[in-house]
Design a protein around this motif. Structure first.
Motif, PDB file in Angstrom:
ATOM      1  N   ILE A 142       1.063  -1.203  -0.127  1.00 56.90           N
ATOM      2  CA  ILE A 142      -0.088   0.273  -0.019  1.00 56.90           C
ATOM      3  C   ILE A 142       0.896   1.195  -0.114  1.00 56.90           C
ATOM      4  CG2 ILE A 142      -2.150  -0.943   1.354  1.00 56.90           C
ATOM      5  CD1 ILE A 142      -0.949  -0.034   3.311  1.00 56.90           C
ATOM      6  N   GLY A 143       2.062   1.151  -0.493  1.00 53.91           N
ATOM      7  CA  GLY A 143       2.852   1.906  -0.807  1.00 53.91           C
ATOM      8  C   GLY A 143       3.634   2.832   0.782  1.00 53.91           C
ATOM      9  N   GLU A 144       3.629   2.039   1.597  1.00 51.93           N
ATOM     10  CA  GLU A 144       3.595   2.932   2.980  1.00 51.93           C
ATOM     11  C   GLU A 144       5.477   2.886   2.666  1.00 51.93           C
ATOM     12  OE1 GLU A 144       0.480   1.887   6.182  1.00 51.93           O
ATOM     13  OE2 GLU A 144       2.044   0.302   5.929  1.00 51.93           O
TER      14      GLU A 144
END
Length: 88
Positions: free
Chosen positions: A75-77
């Motif tokens: 989720i791009g964290e």
């Protein structure tokens, strides 16, 4: 972390697996295992808000303890490169 119980011993929970809140899946419970893709959580009987709140606190505490950003690649964290935390 809040809810920490320890590791399962075969009688309470699965041997060597970390548990939070309960060793049984009949009530709120979180357990974790290391998989090739990373840390995998198994969550039982927690609503979405409780889970998201706990997971956010877990990531923040892990980041502080380990010295690099902990998050979900999907989720791009985080990115594939480790992002070290500069505490200077």
């Amino acid at each position: 972390m809040d809810g920490w119980l320890g590791y399962g011993n075969g009688e309470n929970g699965e041997e060597g697996i970390p548990y939070w809140f309960s060793f049984k899946e009949s009530g709120p419970s979180i357990s974790a295992s290391m998989e090739p893709s990373g840390l995998q959580f198994d969550v039982s009987h927690m609503n979405k808000e409780e889970w998201n709140s706990w997971l956010s606190r877990f990531k923040a505490e892990a980041t502080k303890t380990l010295g690099f950003k902990v998050g979900e690649l999907e989720i791009g964290e985080v990115d594939e490169e480790i992002e070290w935390i500069d505490e200077a």
